[in-house]
Motif scaffolding. Structure first.
Motif, short mmCIF file in Angstrom:
data_model
loop_
_atom_site.label_atom_id
_atom_site.label_comp_id
_atom_site.label_asym_id
_atom_site.label_seq_id
_atom_site.Cartn_x
_atom_site.Cartn_y
_atom_site.Cartn_z
N HIS A 109 -8.82 48.98 31.90
CA HIS A 109 -9.69 47.80 31.82
C HIS A 109 -9.66 46.96 33.11
O HIS A 109 -10.70 46.49 33.59
CB HIS A 109 -9.23 46.97 30.62
N HIS A 113 -12.53 45.96 35.99
CA HIS A 113 -12.85 44.62 36.51
C HIS A 113 -12.89 44.64 38.04
O HIS A 113 -13.75 44.01 38.66
CB HIS A 113 -11.79 43.60 36.08
N ASP A 298 -15.60 40.25 29.96
CA ASP A 298 -15.48 41.62 29.45
C ASP A 298 -16.86 42.21 29.14
O ASP A 298 -17.69 41.58 28.50
CB ASP A 298 -14.59 41.63 28.20
ZN ZN Z 1 -11.10 41.63 30.85
#
Ligand code: ZN
Ligand code: KG4
Length: 331
Positions: A109, A113, A298
């Motif tokens: 994750h 980003h 997100d």
């Molecule tokens: Zn995040």
């Protein structure tokens, strides 16, 4: 090549499709924030259940008129994050991939980003410094290339967004506190309360926000009237937190001599933080970039994009790769 991305690591259910020739051709995000607001924070069990409920409709929205049979591979967040939530995305990815006869790619994750700015800018070249500030992370990272990341500094306790949310709670503001603190701080005096700037004078690039939050708590306990002081507390807290971030980012840019700074994470929405970081463009002669807000918070576009840069690994097909804790340097 069409890569479907799936993100379910926390409280956003997101799906996107990345076309290697055209870029993002479909994306959809459902935020669970209203459901968790009642509890003042993310409830992991509720998050997992809601991902199960929403993921098909989020997929349908992302696909639009596209045909699922045209998808070539599926990238999904396999960590770090909430285990139950990660398993929903992973199981969905595996089921869909088995049905379509295509491979899966588990994705980190935070790495997603870091690579997300390429979705919005053509002028981002390695190396650059990334400031990743969200409810779960406060990291300063030297991004030298794909898969080549050095964490220069990170919070030793609360993430900065978490501190905004906890202070928001102390001030009786709705969850998440960050945007509300920013709004109320506009009417306050940032010099009224002299809160500490934790670790600002330390040589290293590590961060700490829990002492700042505790200082706010103590200052509130001393007050006879909280209500009339809320704008000043919000402004003073915000100023202190951002002073620390600016000071450490400056140090990181000087130390590494990098000429590009990229902000990511929900706290990157904060306008004082943006102003302060933008002022470094002139002060240090660097380039500062903020990806579109939808790609700072997100989302699955970043997952699909990162997946498109990787090659499916035969040993992970159909295997559970979910890792709630997964250090970035183990990517
Ligand atoms: Zn995040
Ligand atoms: O990246 P994000 O959407 O989700 C994760 O934490 O993964 O970040 C959410 C965090 C929350 O802590 C929220 O309070 C904070 O970002 N935030 C802000 C602002 N908008 C969101 N903090 C300060 N100022 C803001 N304007």
């Amino acid at each position: 090549m069409l890569t479907l991305g799936i993100e379910t690591s926390c409280d956003e259910t997101a799906v996107a499709i990345y076309d290697s020739d055209k870029g993002i051709v479909g994306e959809s995000v459902f935020s669970q924030i209203n459901m968790h607001a009642e509890y003042g924070g993310v409830v992991p069990e509720l998050a997992s259940r809601d991902h199960c409920l929403k993921i098909i409709s989020v997929l349908e929205q992302a696909l639009g008129k596209g045909n699922i049979k045209d998808i070539d591979q599926i990238a999904y967040t396999s960590g770090p994050g909430l285990l139950g939530a990660l398993l929903v995305g992973e199981s969905f990815a595996h089921g869909l991939a088995a049905g379509l006869g295509i491979p899966t790619i588990p994705v980190h994750h935070l790495e997603a980003h870091l690579m997300a700015p390429a979705l919005d800018f053509d002028d981002i070249n390695f190396p650059f410094i990334s400031l990743l500030v969200s409810g779960g992370h406060s990291l300063i990272i030297d991004v030298k290339g794909l898969g080549d990341y050095t964490i220069l500094g990170e919070s030793q306790d609360d993430a900065v967004g978490e501190a905004f949310d906890k202070v928001g709670k102390l001030l009786n503001l709705p969850y998440p506190g960050g945007p509300h603190i920013e709004r109320i701080a506009k009417e306050g005096d940032p010099k009224k309360f002299n809160y500490p700037r934790p670790m600002i004078h330390k040589d290293n690039l590590d961060l700490s926000f829990s002492g700042l939050k505790t200082a706010v708590l103590y200052s509130i306990q001393d007050l006879t009237d909280l209500e009339s002081n809320i704008p000043d507390i919000a402004a003073s807290f915000q100023r202190a937190a951002i002073d620390v971030l600016v000071s450490k980012i400056k140090k990181s840019l000087v130390q590494t001599k990098r000429d590009t700074l990229i902000l990511a994470g929900g706290v990157a929405a904060n306008s004082l933080l943006r102003e302060e970081m933008s002022s470094l463009e002139i002060e240090l002669g660097i380039k500062v970039r903020y990806p579109a807000m939808k790609h700072c918070t997100d989302n699955a576009a970043m997952i699909a994009y990162l997946g498109s840069l990787k090659t499916p690994n035969p040993s992970t097909q159909g295997q559970s790769c979910a890792r709630p804790r997964w250090p970035l340097n183990e990517v």
